[in-house]
Design a protein around this motif. Sequence first.
Motif, PDB file in Angstrom:
ATOM      1  N   GLY A 135       4.791 -19.395  11.271  1.00 30.65           N
ATOM      2  CA  GLY A 135       5.282 -19.432   9.899  1.00 30.65           C
ATOM      3  C   GLY A 135       4.542 -18.544   8.925  1.00 30.65           C
ATOM      4  N   PRO A 137       3.555 -14.896   7.562  1.00 29.92           N
ATOM      5  CA  PRO A 137       4.031 -13.503   7.683  1.00 29.92           C
ATOM      6  C   PRO A 137       2.875 -12.517   7.770  1.00 29.92           C
ATOM      7  CG  PRO A 137       4.195 -14.239   5.403  1.00 29.92           C
ATOM      8  CD  PRO A 137       3.678 -15.415   6.190  1.00 29.92           C
ATOM      9  N   ARG A 140       3.671  -8.316   9.000  1.00 28.30           N
ATOM     10  CA  ARG A 140       4.255  -7.456   7.966  1.00 28.30           C
ATOM     11  C   ARG A 140       3.298  -7.293   6.795  1.00 28.30           C
ATOM     12  NH1 ARG A 140       9.234  -8.912   8.725  1.00 28.30           N
ATOM     13  NH2 ARG A 140       9.768  -7.022   9.875  1.00 28.30           N
ATOM     14  N   THR A 141       2.507  -8.321   6.500  1.00 28.67           N
ATOM     15  CA  THR A 141       1.531  -8.219   5.413  1.00 28.67           C
ATOM     16  C   THR A 141       0.467  -7.175   5.735  1.00 28.67           C
ATOM     17  OG1 THR A 141       1.881 -10.520   4.805  1.00 28.67           O
ATOM     18  CG2 THR A 141      -0.139  -9.514   4.030  1.00 28.67           C
ATOM     19  N   SER A 145       0.443  -4.237   3.177  1.00 27.61           N
ATOM     20  CA  SER A 145      -0.534  -4.445   2.115  1.00 27.61           C
ATOM     21  C   SER A 145      -1.944  -3.975   2.453  1.00 27.61           C
ATOM     22  CB  SER A 145      -0.565  -5.914   1.718  1.00 27.61           C
ATOM     23  OG  SER A 145       0.715  -6.323   1.314  1.00 27.61           O
ATOM     24  N   PHE A 146      -2.167  -3.575   3.684  1.00 26.98           N
ATOM     25  CA  PHE A 146      -3.486  -3.081   4.021  1.00 26.98           C
ATOM     26  C   PHE A 146      -3.437  -1.611   4.460  1.00 26.98           C
ATOM     27  CE2 PHE A 146      -4.085  -7.586   4.102  1.00 26.98           C
ATOM     28  CZ  PHE A 146      -5.366  -7.764   3.628  1.00 26.98           C
ATOM     29  N   PRO A 273     -12.964 -21.190   3.614  1.00 27.83           N
ATOM     30  CA  PRO A 273     -11.582 -21.659   3.672  1.00 27.83           C
ATOM     31  C   PRO A 273     -11.070 -21.892   5.095  1.00 27.83           C
ATOM     32  CG  PRO A 273     -11.705 -19.409   2.789  1.00 27.83           C
ATOM     33  CD  PRO A 273     -13.096 -19.947   2.841  1.00 27.83           C
ATOM     34  N   ALA A 276     -11.321 -25.424   6.433  1.00 26.85           N
ATOM     35  CA  ALA A 276     -10.430 -26.451   5.879  1.00 26.85           C
ATOM     36  C   ALA A 276      -9.055 -26.470   6.549  1.00 26.85           C
ATOM     37  CB  ALA A 276     -10.268 -26.230   4.375  1.00 26.85           C
ATOM     38  N   GLU A 293     -12.170 -10.428   1.292  1.00 28.06           N
ATOM     39  CA  GLU A 293     -11.591 -11.452   2.163  1.00 28.06           C
ATOM     40  C   GLU A 293     -10.283 -12.000   1.610  1.00 28.06           C
ATOM     41  OE1 GLU A 293     -14.380 -14.570   3.044  1.00 28.06           O
ATOM     42  OE2 GLU A 293     -15.317 -13.351   4.599  1.00 28.06           O
ATOM     43  N   THR A 294      -9.217 -11.923   2.399  1.00 33.71           N
ATOM     44  CA  THR A 294      -7.973 -12.604   2.043  1.00 33.71           C
ATOM     45  C   THR A 294      -7.585 -13.475   3.223  1.00 33.71           C
ATOM     46  OG1 THR A 294      -6.660 -10.781   2.902  1.00 33.71           O
ATOM     47  CG2 THR A 294      -7.138 -10.730   0.572  1.00 33.71           C
ATOM     48  N   MET A 295      -7.015 -14.641   2.901  1.00 30.04           N
ATOM     49  CA  MET A 295      -6.639 -15.531   3.988  1.00 30.04           C
ATOM     50  C   MET A 295      -5.177 -15.927   3.867  1.00 30.04           C
ATOM     51  SD  MET A 295      -8.324 -19.128   5.294  1.00 30.04           S
ATOM     52  CE  MET A 295      -7.254 -20.319   4.496  1.00 30.04           C
ATOM     53  N   PHE A 296      -4.506 -16.011   5.008  1.00 27.94           N
ATOM     54  CA  PHE A 296      -3.103 -16.372   5.057  1.00 27.94           C
ATOM     55  C   PHE A 296      -2.981 -17.621   5.916  1.00 27.94           C
ATOM     56  CE2 PHE A 296      -3.873 -11.929   4.513  1.00 27.94           C
ATOM     57  CZ  PHE A 296      -3.121 -11.638   3.384  1.00 27.94           C
ATOM     58  N   TYR A 297      -2.446 -18.666   5.317  1.00 30.00           N
ATOM     59  CA  TYR A 297      -2.480 -20.004   5.908  1.00 30.00           C
ATOM     60  C   TYR A 297      -1.075 -20.579   6.014  1.00 30.00           C
ATOM     61  CZ  TYR A 297      -2.836 -25.135   5.459  1.00 30.00           C
ATOM     62  OH  TYR A 297      -2.674 -26.467   5.603  1.00 30.00           O
ATOM     63  N   GLY A 298      -0.770 -21.284   7.091  1.00 28.66           N
ATOM     64  CA  GLY A 298       0.531 -21.937   7.178  1.00 28.66           C
ATOM     65  C   GLY A 298       0.765 -22.544   8.543  1.00 28.66           C
ATOM     66  N   PRO A 299       1.973 -23.039   8.780  1.00 31.82           N
ATOM     67  CA  PRO A 299       2.277 -23.631  10.073  1.00 31.82           C
ATOM     68  C   PRO A 299       2.295 -22.555  11.156  1.00 31.82           C
ATOM     69  CG  PRO A 299       4.260 -23.506   8.735  1.00 31.82           C
ATOM     70  CD  PRO A 299       3.125 -23.071   7.862  1.00 31.82           C
TER      71      PRO A 299
END
Lengths: 429, 429
Positions: A135, A137, A140-141, A145-146, A273, A276, A293-299
Motif C-alpha cells: 500500500g 507508493p 514511484r516516489t 521525488s528523488f 520513527p 513505531a 530522512e523521509t519515511m513512507f509508512y502504510g499497510p
Amino acid sequence: MQAINIGILGLGTVGSGVIKLIKDHQKKISGITGRQLVIKRAVVHNPDKKRNVDLSGITVTTDINDLINDPDIQIVVEVMGTVEIAKDYIERLLRAGKHIITANKDLIAIHGSQLAELADKNHCDLFYEASVAGGIPILRTIVSSFAADRIIEVKGIVNGTTNYILTQMSQNNVSFNEALKSAQKLGFAEADPTNDVAGIDAAYKMIILTQFAFGMNVTLTDIKTTGIQKIELADIKQAEELGYKIKLLGIAKLIDKRISVSVGPVLIPASQPLAAVQNENNAVLVTGAAVGETMFYGPGAGELPTANSVLSDIIAVTKDIVMKTTGSRFNEFSQEGKTASKENVFYPYYISLKVKDRPGQMLKITRIMSEINASFHLIIQTELDEENARVVMTTHQVSESQLDAILNGISKLKEISVIAAYKILPGQQ
Amino acid sequence: MQAINIGILGLGTVGSGVIKLIKDHQKKISGITGRQLVIKRAVVHNPDKKRNVDLSGITVTTDINDLINDPDIQIVVEVMGTVEIAKDYIERLLRAGKHIITANKDLIAIHGSQLAELADKNHCDLFYEASVAGGIPILRTIVSSFAADRIIEVKGIVNGTTNYILTQMSQNNVSFNEALKSAQKLGFAEADPTNDVAGIDAAYKMIILTQFAFGMNVTLTDIKTTGIQKIELADIKQAEELGYKIKLLGIAKLIDKRISVSVGPVLIPASQPLAAVQNENNAVLVTGAAVGETMFYGPGAGELPTANSVLSDIIAVTKDIVMKTTGSRFNEFSQEGKTASKENVFYPYYISLKVKDRPGQMLKITRIMSEINASFHLIIQTELDEENARVVMTTHQVSESQLDAILNGISKLKEISVIAAYKILPGQQ
C-alpha cells in the motif's frame, strides 16, 4: 468516452480487489484519465471456482492466448504469482505489445532487468508499484521525488508477517513459536512461513528498492540475510530496557560508492520513527544527501491496499497511452555498482551469549575482542538457567569481518555460545 | 545535449539550494531527462548582496522583464515569497508561455485555482510540490498514488516551528515562551512568529492539501484555526500521563460528503506514528477508503529539502517538455464541496479548567454537560495554586456545537475558567 480494455491474470485477493476498485471509482478515474477502464478478460487456472467478486462483463478463460491475441486489450495485470510461468506469459504479452502491470516481487527481483529490456524494445510500459510494500507508493516516489537527490541509504520494514510476529512477541511476552501460531490463525502468516520468517521475502524487496534508489542490480547472494526464527523473547526485552526495538530491517547503503545490502534483526532506537511501526505495517526510510530522512509508512499487503497500487499503475499507463508516451522505463536510473566488502561495513552490535556460570569467562571474551581491536560499550549479565548466565554486550563500531572474527572466536570456546548478534542503528542527533 | 534554460525569482535559502543541487546532480538529471538544466537568469531585489552560492554563468538582474522577454527561458522558479508581487510576476510569465514552479504556499492557498486556470489557458505547467511540507513529496504522491482511491481524511503536522516548540516543551519541561525563545535562537522560529504559532501557516498548507486530497476549494475562513501560544506545560504533561502527545495538527475530513478542516492542538495517542514526529519534522497521514492509513514523514523546511522538491518539479516539467505533454494540471481532481456544519463534526475532547477550590464546583460543570447530553470519560483534579484546582476532563464524542455550548456555559460561571479544550484523536484498533 473511449475505453481502455484490460486483461487480468489471476483472480485471487489482489485481482478481485482491482476489479472492485475499478468498479467503485470509475467516475473519478475517468475524470482524471479521460478514459473508461474496462476489465475485458481474466485468465485463471480454475474457471469454475466460486469467487467473491462480481465478474459480470468479464470473459473468464484458462488460455493465455485469449489475452495475447485480443487486439482490443492494451493493458494486462499479472497477479497470479509464481515466477517462471508468469515470466513466460509476460514475455509473450510484451511481444504482442501489451503494457504490463505486475505485483510479482519474486519475478521482478529475479528477472526485472531482462523484462524491462523487452518492454523497452516493444515500446511497452512495465510497472510494478505493488511489488514492494503493497500500500505504500514507494517506487514511484523514489523515481519522481528523488531524481535530483543522491540517495545514501534505504532502510525498510518490508515484511508484514515478521513485523507482526515481533510486535506480538514484544507486546504479549510470547515466544517466536507462539506468536507465529497466532499470526497463522489470523492469516498474517502462511502455513509454510519460511519465505517470510527467513527474510527471503524482505530480501527480494530490497533487491527492487536497491535498483530504484541506487540504480544498481544486486542478487539474493549479494544480500546477507538473517531471519527471525531464532529471536528470543529475552533479547527483545533486554533491547527494550536499553531503549531499542528489534525489527527485521532491510538496509541498502552506499559505502564509498559501493553498495551494501542486508536483511536481519536490527536494534532500532525507540525514538526513531521506524521503531513505531507496528504489527503488519510496513515502512521505508529513505535518506537523501539533500533532503535528509523521509519515511513512507502504510499497510504492506492486503487486498485493497495492494489493488490500489496496481490501480495507480493502471492509471499511469492509461495516461501514457493518452499522451502517447508509453515505453519509458519505470526506473531509468542505472549505474555500475559493486558490493562493499566486509571490511568496510561498520555497525555497533548487540551480542547475546549463553555463558556457563563460573569465574574467568569474561576474560575469555574480552581477550577475543582485544585481539581484533574491538571494544565494548556495555556488558550486562543476567541469569539464564541454573547453570548458565546470559551475557549481553553492545560493541562500538566493528566491521562485518571483525564481527565474524568475534563470533568465530567465541564458537571455539566450550562453555560459551552465541544466542544472537544484531546490528544496532545509531540514534539521531 | 539540448539545454533547458531556467530563470529564478529570488536567491534566498531555497533559490541557492536549487542552484547547488542542479550543479551537483547535473549528470544524474541529464541521464533521466536527456536534457542539460541551465540556470540562465536570476531576478533579485538587491543584486549587490553577497550570496553564499556560486553564481557563475547566471545573469543577475532586478527586472522581471528580462525573464519575461527572454525566449530561451522555458521554466521559471519562483522562490521570492510575498503574495501580490509574486502573483503579478507569475501571471505575466504564464502569459509569456513560461512554465512555473513555486514554493509559495500563501500564494497557492489564496490564488491557486486562478493561477491554475491561467496556466491551463497558456498550456503551461504550474507545479508547487515544495509549498507543503518542504522535503516530503506529498502532493505528487496524492496525485499519482491515490487517484484510484477515495481519500477519507488527511491529517498533518505541517508546521515545523510549532512542532519544534511543542517537542521542546515536552522534553525539557519548559513553558511556551521559553521554548519559543530557544527556537528563535536556533533559527527554527522567526523574530515575529505569529504566522507559525497562531496556526495560519498550517492552515494555508491544509487549504492546498484539501484541494489535492478532496478536489475541494476551501479558504482560511472555512478553517477553525487555533494556535499553540496558550498551551500550558501542565496540560502537555497531563496529556502524556493519559497516553497522548499534544501536536498542532491540521485535519481535513469528509463527513457525509462535506468537508471539515481544522488546525489546532490535538491529543494524539502515543502509539500512533504521528505522535512520534519530533522537533522540526513534518508528517502527513492520509487515510484512503481502500489503502487505509499511510504516512509520509520528513523535513518540513530547510534549504536542501525544499530545493529538492523544487528540483523534482523542474524534472517533471522537463519530462513534459521533452514528451510535449505540458499544460495538464498538477491536480486534476475537482469536485463541488460544502463545509460540514458544526452539528456533524464529532470528537472526544480534553478540557482543562481552572476551578476555585471549594465544594459544589463539580456539580456546576456536570449540570452543564448533562443539559446538552454530553458525558465524561474521566475527570482528574490536581492542585493549580493556593486557591485553585486544575480540573481536567475528557469527554465522550461531542459535536463542535455541543463543545461550544459547554465552553459557553462554563464561561458564565464566576469561579471556573477554561484553560484548554483540545480534540482527542481516537486510538487504533
